[in-house]
Design a protein around this motif. Sequence first.
Motif, PDB file in Angstrom:
ATOM      1  N   GLY A  96      57.524  24.138  20.292  1.00 37.70           N
ATOM      2  CA  GLY A  96      57.381  25.445  19.651  1.00 37.70           C
ATOM      3  C   GLY A  96      56.181  25.493  18.727  1.00 37.70           C
ATOM      4  O   GLY A  96      55.472  26.511  18.657  1.00 37.70           O
ATOM      5  N   LEU A  97      55.946  24.398  18.020  1.00 36.51           N
ATOM      6  CA  LEU A  97      54.775  24.322  17.145  1.00 36.51           C
ATOM      7  C   LEU A  97      53.489  24.452  17.949  1.00 36.51           C
ATOM      8  O   LEU A  97      52.576  25.211  17.586  1.00 36.51           O
ATOM      9  CB  LEU A  97      54.786  22.994  16.390  1.00 36.51           C
ATOM     10  N   ALA A  98      53.408  23.721  19.062  1.00 38.68           N
ATOM     11  CA  ALA A  98      52.202  23.771  19.896  1.00 38.68           C
ATOM     12  C   ALA A  98      52.013  25.163  20.493  1.00 38.68           C
ATOM     13  O   ALA A  98      50.896  25.700  20.499  1.00 38.68           O
ATOM     14  CB  ALA A  98      52.308  22.725  21.010  1.00 38.68           C
ATOM     15  N   ASP A  99      53.086  25.766  20.997  1.00 43.33           N
ATOM     16  CA  ASP A  99      52.980  27.097  21.598  1.00 43.33           C
ATOM     17  C   ASP A  99      52.580  28.139  20.554  1.00 43.33           C
ATOM     18  O   ASP A  99      51.776  29.036  20.829  1.00 43.33           O
ATOM     19  CB  ASP A  99      54.312  27.498  22.236  1.00 43.33           C
ATOM     20  N   THR A 100      53.142  28.031  19.355  1.00 49.18           N
ATOM     21  CA  THR A 100      52.788  28.980  18.295  1.00 49.18           C
ATOM     22  C   THR A 100      51.328  28.821  17.892  1.00 49.18           C
ATOM     23  O   THR A 100      50.626  29.816  17.664  1.00 49.18           O
ATOM     24  CB  THR A 100      53.696  28.776  17.073  1.00 49.18           C
ATOM     25  N   ALA A 101      50.870  27.582  17.812  1.00 48.23           N
ATOM     26  CA  ALA A 101      49.454  27.348  17.488  1.00 48.23           C
ATOM     27  C   ALA A 101      48.549  27.953  18.552  1.00 48.23           C
ATOM     28  O   ALA A 101      47.513  28.561  18.230  1.00 48.23           O
ATOM     29  CB  ALA A 101      49.195  25.853  17.350  1.00 48.23           C
ATOM     30  N   ASP A 102      48.932  27.813  19.822  1.00 51.79           N
ATOM     31  CA  ASP A 102      48.129  28.412  20.892  1.00 51.79           C
ATOM     32  C   ASP A 102      48.143  29.933  20.798  1.00 51.79           C
ATOM     33  O   ASP A 102      47.118  30.586  21.014  1.00 51.79           O
ATOM     34  CB  ASP A 102      48.671  27.970  22.258  1.00 51.79           C
ATOM     35  N   GLY A 103      49.311  30.508  20.486  1.00 55.77           N
ATOM     36  CA  GLY A 103      49.398  31.957  20.365  1.00 55.77           C
ATOM     37  C   GLY A 103      48.566  32.488  19.219  1.00 55.77           C
ATOM     38  O   GLY A 103      47.841  33.478  19.363  1.00 55.77           O
ATOM     39  N   LEU A 104      48.665  31.825  18.070  1.00 54.96           N
ATOM     40  CA  LEU A 104      47.888  32.264  16.909  1.00 54.96           C
ATOM     41  C   LEU A 104      46.393  32.040  17.112  1.00 54.96           C
ATOM     42  O   LEU A 104      45.568  32.852  16.699  1.00 54.96           O
ATOM     43  CB  LEU A 104      48.357  31.517  15.658  1.00 54.96           C
ATOM     44  N   GLY A 105      46.069  30.936  17.735  1.00 54.79           N
ATOM     45  CA  GLY A 105      44.660  30.597  17.909  1.00 54.79           C
ATOM     46  C   GLY A 105      43.969  31.362  19.009  1.00 54.79           C
ATOM     47  O   GLY A 105      42.732  31.356  19.089  1.00 54.79           O
ATOM     48  N   SER A 106      44.747  32.024  19.860  1.00 60.74           N
ATOM     49  CA  SER A 106      44.139  32.732  20.989  1.00 60.74           C
ATOM     50  C   SER A 106      43.335  33.950  20.564  1.00 60.74           C
ATOM     51  O   SER A 106      42.398  34.349  21.251  1.00 60.74           O
ATOM     52  CB  SER A 106      45.231  33.175  21.963  1.00 60.74           C
ATOM     53  N   ASP A 251      59.971  29.777  19.722  1.00 58.40           N
ATOM     54  CA  ASP A 251      58.817  28.920  19.416  1.00 58.40           C
ATOM     55  C   ASP A 251      58.455  28.992  17.939  1.00 58.40           C
ATOM     56  O   ASP A 251      58.122  27.974  17.318  1.00 58.40           O
ATOM     57  CB  ASP A 251      57.609  29.344  20.251  1.00 58.40           C
ATOM     58  N   VAL A 252      58.504  30.189  17.369  1.00 59.52           N
ATOM     59  CA  VAL A 252      58.173  30.337  15.954  1.00 59.52           C
ATOM     60  C   VAL A 252      59.174  29.575  15.096  1.00 59.52           C
ATOM     61  O   VAL A 252      58.784  28.916  14.115  1.00 59.52           O
ATOM     62  CB  VAL A 252      58.135  31.830  15.564  1.00 59.52           C
ATOM     63  N   PHE A 253      60.451  29.624  15.446  1.00 61.04           N
ATOM     64  CA  PHE A 253      61.443  28.864  14.690  1.00 61.04           C
ATOM     65  C   PHE A 253      61.117  27.374  14.725  1.00 61.04           C
ATOM     66  O   PHE A 253      61.218  26.678  13.706  1.00 61.04           O
ATOM     67  CB  PHE A 253      62.847  29.107  15.249  1.00 61.04           C
ATOM     68  N   GLY A 254      60.733  26.859  15.885  1.00 65.30           N
ATOM     69  CA  GLY A 254      60.353  25.451  15.975  1.00 65.30           C
ATOM     70  C   GLY A 254      59.137  25.129  15.140  1.00 65.30           C
ATOM     71  O   GLY A 254      59.082  24.091  14.464  1.00 65.30           O
TER      72      GLY A 254
END
Length: 271
Positions: A96-106, A251-254
């Motif tokens: 979830g941390l990795a997916d959130t970072a990808d979402g924010l960084g996109s 993902d955000v919760f993670g």
Amino acid sequence: MPETPSALPPPSPSSSLPGLRFAFGTLTVLPVRVTRWDRPAARAGMLCAPLVGVVAGGAAGLLGAVLLLLGAGPLLAAVGAAAVPALLTRGLHLDGLADTADGLGSGKPADDALRIMKQSDIGPFGVLTLVLVLLAQVAALAEAYDGSWAQGVLAAVVSGASARLAMTLAARRGTPAARPEGLGAAVAQTVPVAGALALAALLTALAALAGGALLGTYGAVRAAAAVVVAVATAQSLLRRCVRRFGGVTGDVFGALAETAATAALVVLALG
């Protein structure tokens, strides 16, 4: 149709056991069967989330302590302690941390960012974030175990409880779900604000008591500060995610859990 937050009944003893099952069954891989998936059970489960963190952190801390007693150095003890929470969640919080970072960084609009987060692969932002977070966790735990096994156990427990407290606070009323489905939608806006704040104050006080009992006055201050900083850091990320995605997801919760855990460990490693 799920109940709206305003229609949720007050807490009752009958939801306590389903709430514990919900917490351990959804936040760990322990063989706990979730008997209810309604919103009262979700609310009770999210209020019990810090208890899950205490159990996971306790298991992590004890493994590190055992490794020390067997002759391992602080670094190996830290690696063992950091591995336990990841194993107990099958790495879902890290994912979830990795997916959130990808979402924010996109830099994409909300719908496109959410689509990126649902993809199975991990992008460069996610990889970099995972590496830095895991390095920080292991380094901070190694610093704690280098002090004593008691410091290592305390650090693991406080970080684990802080991580799940961040999830409880993210499930409070007023924080919407970004999607209509998934774990984020199931638990979003289930926790009363007063209950979330009371739980945060209680956990801070308990951390201070534990720190004081094991490490004296300075240990009490650092343990309490670790919870406060962990919550503040996670809340900053939560606000960012709500602005970017329109609400919370699983993902955000993670991501909030891993962020809070890392922040707590860093505070405990200082001084």
